[in-house]
Enzyme design. Structure first.
Site, mmCIF file in Angstrom:
data_model
loop_
_atom_site.group_PDB
_atom_site.id
_atom_site.type_symbol
_atom_site.label_atom_id
_atom_site.label_comp_id
_atom_site.label_asym_id
_atom_site.label_seq_id
_atom_site.Cartn_x
_atom_site.Cartn_y
_atom_site.Cartn_z
ATOM 1 N N GLU A 87 10.140 -23.568 44.242
ATOM 2 C CA GLU A 87 11.197 -22.561 44.361
ATOM 3 C C GLU A 87 10.671 -21.133 44.183
ATOM 4 O OE1 GLU A 87 12.798 -22.809 39.728
ATOM 5 O OE2 GLU A 87 13.954 -23.712 41.361
ATOM 6 N N LYS A 88 9.452 -20.993 43.663
ATOM 7 C CA LYS A 88 8.858 -19.655 43.524
ATOM 8 C C LYS A 88 8.392 -19.107 44.870
ATOM 9 C CE LYS A 88 7.016 -20.768 38.935
ATOM 10 N NZ LYS A 88 5.746 -20.954 38.177
ATOM 11 N N GLY A 147 7.042 -29.417 51.756
ATOM 12 C CA GLY A 147 5.666 -28.960 51.800
ATOM 13 C C GLY A 147 5.024 -29.209 53.151
ATOM 14 N N ASP A 148 5.354 -30.345 53.753
ATOM 15 C CA ASP A 148 4.814 -30.660 55.086
ATOM 16 C C ASP A 148 5.385 -29.709 56.130
ATOM 17 O OD1 ASP A 148 3.326 -32.783 54.092
ATOM 18 O OD2 ASP A 148 4.973 -34.198 54.348
ATOM 19 N N THR A 172 1.318 -23.481 47.386
ATOM 20 C CA THR A 172 2.777 -23.579 47.448
ATOM 21 C C THR A 172 3.311 -23.809 46.037
ATOM 22 O OG1 THR A 172 2.671 -25.954 47.946
ATOM 23 C CG2 THR A 172 2.727 -24.444 49.805
ATOM 24 N N ASN A 206 7.626 -20.195 55.169
ATOM 25 C CA ASN A 206 8.595 -20.219 54.076
ATOM 26 C C ASN A 206 10.019 -20.367 54.605
ATOM 27 O OD1 ASN A 206 7.928 -20.289 51.406
ATOM 28 N ND2 ASN A 206 8.310 -18.137 51.016
#
Length: 297
Positions: free
Chosen positions: A214-215, A243-244, A211, A268
């Protein structure tokens, strides 16, 4: 499919400020709130909100905070029957500073350190009934390794989110199905051995999922090579739990027999929705919201 999460539960103390203070600096805060958290609980709640059948395995203290965490997870649809209440140990906590769309986090393990090998062994039969087993690094290292080896012997699908990052036994990497670090965590795990993120992804096709904030999220697919699925362009309010959310949604996608690429697009979208609200678990989206975003994309 059934999903088992073996991990942590915390009460998050969230401090809001205009920005994150520098080392040694004191700044004014804009407010404080308490929200259910912990990587294990966060991922379990993200899965449950997306319609998955998920059981949480972990420990809380015998205190009001622990009861609140369990009640909240249950209300979100997580099976909490296997959570153990431990006497004489406080429930885990995290202190989070949020500012300028980013955060810093300090964790106090508390009862999370009681998620022992003995606890995992006592719940062996139940854990192994699950089709997918999900782990993080907020419980003792020896327990994570024990559960990985236990589940690998039974050919289970294992997703390991190695956060907080620490060096790892490379043998364990061969036993798991997916590892999902962020860029910083990947750097801690592999150090200077990899020249670039692409080098790492080339070494672990369809196993390493990185991960990248922002990318977006990157993976090496056998048929397409290294791809990065870009993050949604949204007004970011709070990245806590993003992330979770992505990890939880990725597991849900896999449980629905999506391909890796489809599952990551799904994840995403869920993460993009989560950062538009404050709080880790409170900002996690429902299945209908994610499906709507994907249809509009």
């Amino acid at each position: 499919m059934e999903i088992a999460v073996v991990g942590s539960m915390n009460m998050d103390m969230i401090v809001h400020a205009d920005r994150i203070p520098r080392k040694g600096e004191t700044i004014a805060g804009g407010g404080i709130e308490y929200q259910p958290g912990g990587k294990g609980a966060n991922q379990a709640v993200a899965m449950a909100k997306l319609g998955a059948s998920v059981t949480m395995y972990g420990c809380t203290g015998n205190d009001a905070v622990g009861k609140e965490l369990i009640d909240h997870m249950s209300s979100c649809g997580v099976n909490t029957e296997k959570i153990q209440t431990v006497e004489g140990v406080p429930t885990g906590q995290a202190v989070i500073t949020v500012g300028e769309g980013d955060n810093t986090i300090v964790i106090i393990a508390g009862a999370n350190d009681c998620v022992s090998i003995a606890y995992a062994e006592a719940n062996r039969e139940s854990i192994l009934k699950a089709d997918i087993i999900v782990l993080q690094n907020e419980i003792p290292e020896e327990t994570v390794e024990y559960v990985i080896r236990m589940c690998h012997k039974c050919n289970k699908k294992i997703i390991w989110n190695p956060a907080p990052a620490r060096t790892l036994d490379r043998e364990l990497l061969d036993m798991i199905t997916y590892m999902t670090p962020n860029e910083h965590e990947a750097g801690v795990i592999w150090g200077e051995k990899a020249e670039s993120m692409d080098d790492l992804l080339m070494h672990y096709p369809e196993k390493l999922v990185v991960t990248r904030g922002e990318k977006g999220v990157s993976v090496n697919l056998k048929e397409e090579g290294i791809i990065t699925i870009p993050a949604m362009k949204v007004d970011v309010k709070d990245t806590t739990g993003a992330g979770d959310t992505l990890n939880g949604a990725f597991c849900v996608g896999l449980s629905k027999n999506m391909s890796e690429k489809e599952a990551l697009r799904f994840a995403n979208a869920a993460a993009g929705l989560s950062v538009q609200k404050y709080g880790a678990q409170s900002g996690m989206p429902a299945l209908a919201d994610v499906e709507r975003v994907l249809e509009e994309a």
